[in-house]
Design a protein around this motif. Structure first.
Motif, PDB file in Angstrom:
ATOM      1  N   ASP A 158       0.727  -1.333   0.198  1.00 15.74           N
ATOM      2  CA  ASP A 158      -0.020  -0.095  -0.147  1.00 15.74           C
ATOM      3  C   ASP A 158       0.814   1.312  -0.011  1.00 15.74           C
ATOM      4  OD1 ASP A 158      -1.891   2.025   0.434  1.00 15.74           O
ATOM      5  OD2 ASP A 158      -2.762   1.067   1.765  1.00 15.74           O
ATOM      6  N   ALA A 159       1.228   1.600  -1.164  1.00 19.68           N
ATOM      7  CA  ALA A 159       2.202   3.044  -1.332  1.00 19.68           C
ATOM      8  C   ALA A 159       1.518   4.071  -0.987  1.00 19.68           C
ATOM      9  CB  ALA A 159       2.755   3.047  -2.849  1.00 19.68           C
ATOM     10  N   PHE A 160       0.202   4.244  -1.073  1.00 21.86           N
ATOM     11  CA  PHE A 160      -0.504   5.587  -0.552  1.00 21.86           C
ATOM     12  C   PHE A 160      -0.576   5.654   0.844  1.00 21.86           C
ATOM     13  CE2 PHE A 160      -4.168   7.818   0.671  1.00 21.86           C
ATOM     14  CZ  PHE A 160      -4.287   9.180  -0.223  1.00 21.86           C
ATOM     15  N   GLU A 161      -0.798   4.788   1.575  1.00 23.72           N
ATOM     16  CA  GLU A 161      -0.867   4.722   2.932  1.00 23.72           C
ATOM     17  C   GLU A 161       0.552   4.914   3.373  1.00 23.72           C
ATOM     18  OE1 GLU A 161      -2.462   4.919   6.927  1.00 23.72           O
ATOM     19  OE2 GLU A 161      -3.099   5.306   4.710  1.00 23.72           O
ATOM     20  N   ALA A 162       1.677   4.393   2.878  1.00 22.91           N
ATOM     21  CA  ALA A 162       2.798   4.384   3.267  1.00 22.91           C
ATOM     22  C   ALA A 162       3.475   5.752   3.269  1.00 22.91           C
ATOM     23  CB  ALA A 162       3.941   3.454   2.549  1.00 22.91           C
ATOM     24  N   MET A 163       3.055   6.564   2.179  1.00 24.16           N
ATOM     25  CA  MET A 163       3.410   7.711   2.134  1.00 24.16           C
ATOM     26  C   MET A 163       2.756   8.796   3.066  1.00 24.16           C
ATOM     27  SD  MET A 163       6.008   8.270  -0.075  1.00 24.16           S
ATOM     28  CE  MET A 163       6.467   6.716   0.945  1.00 24.16           C
ATOM     29  N   ARG A 164       1.343   8.544   3.240  1.00 22.04           N
ATOM     30  CA  ARG A 164       0.775   9.273   4.136  1.00 22.04           C
ATOM     31  C   ARG A 164       1.508   9.200   5.497  1.00 22.04           C
ATOM     32  NH1 ARG A 164      -2.762   9.585   7.929  1.00 22.04           N
ATOM     33  NH2 ARG A 164      -2.742   6.940   8.383  1.00 22.04           N
ATOM     34  N   LEU A 165       1.860   7.898   5.904  1.00 20.30           N
ATOM     35  CA  LEU A 165       2.319   7.723   7.138  1.00 20.30           C
ATOM     36  C   LEU A 165       3.769   8.466   7.323  1.00 20.30           C
ATOM     37  CD1 LEU A 165       1.202   4.131   8.160  1.00 20.30           C
ATOM     38  CD2 LEU A 165       0.499   6.008   9.379  1.00 20.30           C
ATOM     39  N   ALA A 166       4.422   8.341   6.090  1.00 17.02           N
ATOM     40  CA  ALA A 166       5.935   8.887   6.013  1.00 17.02           C
ATOM     41  C   ALA A 166       5.474  10.386   6.437  1.00 17.02           C
ATOM     42  CB  ALA A 166       6.286   8.512   4.822  1.00 17.02           C
ATOM     43  N   GLU A 167       4.646  10.930   5.844  1.00 13.59           N
ATOM     44  CA  GLU A 167       4.302  12.531   6.053  1.00 13.59           C
ATOM     45  C   GLU A 167       3.823  12.899   7.333  1.00 13.59           C
ATOM     46  OE1 GLU A 167       1.846  16.245   3.813  1.00 13.59           O
ATOM     47  OE2 GLU A 167       1.405  14.295   3.269  1.00 13.59           O
ATOM     48  N   GLU A 168       3.089  11.866   7.704  1.00 10.87           N
ATOM     49  CA  GLU A 168       2.794  12.396   9.329  1.00 10.87           C
ATOM     50  C   GLU A 168       3.726  12.191  10.262  1.00 10.87           C
ATOM     51  OE1 GLU A 168      -0.219  10.195  12.430  1.00 10.87           O
ATOM     52  OE2 GLU A 168      -0.914  10.100  10.398  1.00 10.87           O
ATOM     53  N   LEU A 169       4.682  11.162  10.210  1.00 11.51           N
ATOM     54  CA  LEU A 169       5.790  11.145  11.018  1.00 11.51           C
ATOM     55  C   LEU A 169       6.720  12.215  10.789  1.00 11.51           C
ATOM     56  CD1 LEU A 169       6.577   7.195  10.456  1.00 11.51           C
ATOM     57  CD2 LEU A 169       5.868   8.484  12.762  1.00 11.51           C
ATOM     58  N   THR A 170       6.903  12.780   9.605  1.00 14.12           N
ATOM     59  CA  THR A 170       7.644  13.798   9.342  1.00 14.12           C
ATOM     60  C   THR A 170       7.457  14.940  10.079  1.00 14.12           C
ATOM     61  OG1 THR A 170       8.378  12.820   7.100  1.00 14.12           O
ATOM     62  CG2 THR A 170       8.855  15.372   7.593  1.00 14.12           C
ATOM     63  N   LYS A 171       6.335  15.142  10.342  1.00 12.74           N
ATOM     64  CA  LYS A 171       5.770  16.438  11.023  1.00 12.74           C
ATOM     65  C   LYS A 171       5.632  16.249  12.477  1.00 12.74           C
ATOM     66  CE  LYS A 171       2.949  17.869   7.076  1.00 12.74           C
ATOM     67  NZ  LYS A 171       1.532  18.017   6.493  1.00 12.74           N
ATOM     68  N   MET A 172       6.011  15.208  12.910  1.00 18.36           N
ATOM     69  CA  MET A 172       5.953  14.956  14.417  1.00 18.36           C
ATOM     70  C   MET A 172       6.905  15.648  15.274  1.00 18.36           C
ATOM     71  SD  MET A 172       4.953  11.119  15.265  1.00 18.36           S
ATOM     72  CE  MET A 172       3.055  10.323  14.823  1.00 18.36           C
ATOM     73  N   ASP A 173       6.691  16.423  16.356  1.00 14.70           N
ATOM     74  CA  ASP A 173       7.682  17.038  17.085  1.00 14.70           C
ATOM     75  C   ASP A 173       8.674  15.960  18.034  1.00 14.70           C
ATOM     76  OD1 ASP A 173       6.807  19.548  16.420  1.00 14.70           O
ATOM     77  OD2 ASP A 173       5.516  19.788  18.151  1.00 14.70           O
ATOM     78  N   GLU A 174       7.795  15.019  18.232  1.00 21.99           N
ATOM     79  CA  GLU A 174       8.698  13.954  19.017  1.00 21.99           C
ATOM     80  C   GLU A 174       8.588  12.607  18.245  1.00 21.99           C
ATOM     81  OE1 GLU A 174       9.735  14.361  22.053  1.00 21.99           O
ATOM     82  OE2 GLU A 174       8.838  16.194  22.259  1.00 21.99           O
ATOM     83  N   LEU A 175       9.458  12.766  16.861  1.00 25.43           N
ATOM     84  CA  LEU A 175       9.598  11.695  16.027  1.00 25.43           C
ATOM     85  C   LEU A 175      10.420  10.660  16.281  1.00 25.43           C
ATOM     86  CD1 LEU A 175       9.525  10.393  13.183  1.00 25.43           C
ATOM     87  CD2 LEU A 175      11.290  11.890  12.461  1.00 25.43           C
ATOM     88  N   GLU A 176      11.590  11.068  17.406  1.00 23.35           N
ATOM     89  CA  GLU A 176      12.445  10.021  17.888  1.00 23.35           C
ATOM     90  C   GLU A 176      11.933   9.210  18.873  1.00 23.35           C
ATOM     91  OE1 GLU A 176      16.166  11.621  18.966  1.00 23.35           O
ATOM     92  OE2 GLU A 176      16.316  12.940  17.755  1.00 23.35           O
ATOM     93  N   GLU A 177      10.961   9.637  19.637  1.00 26.20           N
ATOM     94  CA  GLU A 177      10.016   8.696  20.496  1.00 26.20           C
ATOM     95  C   GLU A 177       9.046   7.842  19.579  1.00 26.20           C
ATOM     96  OE1 GLU A 177       7.527   9.836  24.333  1.00 26.20           O
ATOM     97  OE2 GLU A 177       6.478  10.168  22.527  1.00 26.20           O
ATOM     98  N   ALA A 178       8.430   8.379  18.673  1.00 28.70           N
ATOM     99  CA  ALA A 178       7.534   7.635  17.910  1.00 28.70           C
ATOM    100  C   ALA A 178       8.069   6.456  17.147  1.00 28.70           C
ATOM    101  CB  ALA A 178       6.923   8.405  16.755  1.00 28.70           C
ATOM    102  N   LEU A 179       9.549   6.724  16.693  1.00 34.91           N
ATOM    103  CA  LEU A 179      10.234   5.767  16.061  1.00 34.91           C
ATOM    104  C   LEU A 179      10.627   4.548  17.048  1.00 34.91           C
ATOM    105  CD1 LEU A 179      12.399   7.656  13.618  1.00 34.91           C
ATOM    106  CD2 LEU A 179      10.192   6.212  13.106  1.00 34.91           C
ATOM    107  N   GLU A 180      11.009   4.943  18.368  1.00 34.35           N
ATOM    108  CA  GLU A 180      11.261   3.907  19.324  1.00 34.35           C
ATOM    109  C   GLU A 180       9.991   3.088  19.503  1.00 34.35           C
ATOM    110  OE1 GLU A 180      13.904   2.923  20.663  1.00 34.35           O
ATOM    111  OE2 GLU A 180      15.446   4.820  20.500  1.00 34.35           O
ATOM    112  N   PHE A 181       8.924   3.684  19.678  1.00 31.69           N
ATOM    113  CA  PHE A 181       7.588   2.871  19.884  1.00 31.69           C
ATOM    114  C   PHE A 181       7.405   1.918  18.746  1.00 31.69           C
ATOM    115  CE2 PHE A 181       5.442   6.748  22.066  1.00 31.69           C
ATOM    116  CZ  PHE A 181       6.010   6.413  23.151  1.00 31.69           C
ATOM    117  N   ILE A 182       7.710   2.203  17.493  1.00 31.47           N
ATOM    118  CA  ILE A 182       7.386   1.323  16.231  1.00 31.47           C
ATOM    119  C   ILE A 182       8.368   0.277  16.349  1.00 31.47           C
ATOM    120  CG2 ILE A 182       7.335   1.336  13.669  1.00 31.47           C
ATOM    121  CD1 ILE A 182       6.703   4.498  14.101  1.00 31.47           C
TER     122      ILE A 182
END
Length: 353
Positions: free
Chosen positions: A266-290
């Motif tokens: 699902d390329a569309f959803e993958a790119m949407r999630l990538a954009e959402e992650l990019t805008k996160m202030d706490e990106l490193e925390e989110a990546l640690e969760f994932i």
């Protein structure tokens, strides 16, 4: 800025350290047997008690009533607990102080250069510089009447190359009655010349049962909350406390819910999630969760043989590696472009790269 940070009182006895029975026993034996090495390297994951053990060690070396542990009552133990003992020096990574002119020469020795530095909130954002090493050397030369001078270098992997080189002679032959303790979660970043001059003590991740017990006993968490946080903490007390007490479990649930629903291809959803992650202030925390979720799900899948619709062990482990590499790329010293890194990561997770 001085070398010793004034913070809340720390636990300063070996009996207060959670786990690491074998490592602490070896340290105690060195103290009681008068076999203390001149330099130590405490290595292991973040949040596992390395720094607290270093301070307990330093307190034991200066306690007037030491037997098998610091007494916790003498004047030396009291001042050590307040992080104000003159024999115990802590050094940490620094950044250039905001609002002050930057220096082009890290090797400046005057007081003005030192005043331009402040402690980095995150160790990975700062460096331990030549001027700090020179302060250490000056402090070690001062004569003391009792105990031992102990220097604790927190996040020692942030030593600059010039600082490491300036420190080598002292690591090999420190002044009498002095001990140097390097603390690091990234031993691979330290030069071999530094490693070879230290006695290494490894600190392993703590068992989830021990962490859960601490959260219930000391932080008032329910059994379910404590076990959930301990399971996700990767053996780190600090991480578990953040998860249990800082609302991180709820934030994690929101992030993981989106990734659990991502379909392969699902390329569309993958790119949407990538954009959402990019805008996160706490990106490193989110990546640690994932990353933690992919790892635990992969392990559970391997043990049970049931993939629960997540794609099987191989796909889960590839996804874990993709997140781990992306997290490594966007953090110091690499600082990769967030958007490009997130897009590449999500395409790998979706099986499109």
């Amino acid at each position: 800025m001085g070398l010793i940070e004034q913070t809340d009182r720390l636990l300063m006895r070996f009996e207060d350290i959670l786990g690491h029975t074998k490592e602490i026993s070896a340290i105690k034996g060195a103290v009681t047997g008068n076999r203390v090495a001149h330099a130590y390297l405490f290595a292991g994951p973040d949040g596992t008690g390395k720094r607290l053990t270093a301070f307990a060690f330093a307190t034991a070396l200066n306690c007037r009533g030491f037997q098998t542990d610091a007494c916790g009552r003498c004047p030396d133990c009291e001042t050590a607990g307040r992080l104000s003992h003159p024999n115990i020096i802590e050094v940490w990574p620094t950044i250039k102080a905001k609002g002050k002119a930057k220096s082009s020469d890290d090797d400046q020795q005057d007081d003005k250069a030192r005043d331009m530095l402040e402690k980095a909130e995150r160790p990975e954002d700062g460096l331990i510089r030549v001027s700090q090493v020179r302060d250490i050397l000056s402090a070690l030369r001062l004569k003391i009447s009792t105990g031992r001078k102990v220097v604790i270098i927190d996040s020692a992997d942030r030593l600059t190359l010039a600082a490491s080189n300036a420190f080598l002679k002292t690591l090999e032959e420190p002044p009498d009655a002095s001990v140097i303790i390097l603390v690091t979660a990234h031993i691979g970043l330290l030069p071999a010349t530094v490693l070879s001059r230290c006695q290494k003590i490894n600190f392993s991740p703590l068992h989830p049962h021990a962490i859960a017990a601490l959260l219930t006993d000391k932080h008032g968490k329910t059994k379910a909350e404590a076990e959930e946080a301990a399971k996700l903490a990767g053996g780190s007390i600090a991480r578990a406390i953040t998860l249990a007490c800082g609302g991180a479990i709820e934030r994690r649930a929101g992030v993981i819910g989106k990734f659990g629903a991502l379909q392969r291809g699902d390329a569309f959803e993958a790119m949407r999630l990538a954009e959402e992650l990019t805008k996160m202030d706490e990106l490193e925390e989110a990546l640690e969760f994932i990353k933690g979720w992919y790892r635990q799900t992969a392990v559970d899948t391997e043990h049970t043989g049931i993939d629960n619709g997540n794609g099987g062990f191989r796909r889960l482990w590839r996804s874990y590696k993709a997140v781990d590499e992306a997290l490594h790329d966007i953090t110091p010293p690499r600082y990769a472009n967030r958007q490009i890194t997130m897009e590449a990561m999500m395409l790998r997770i979706a099986g499109l790269l």
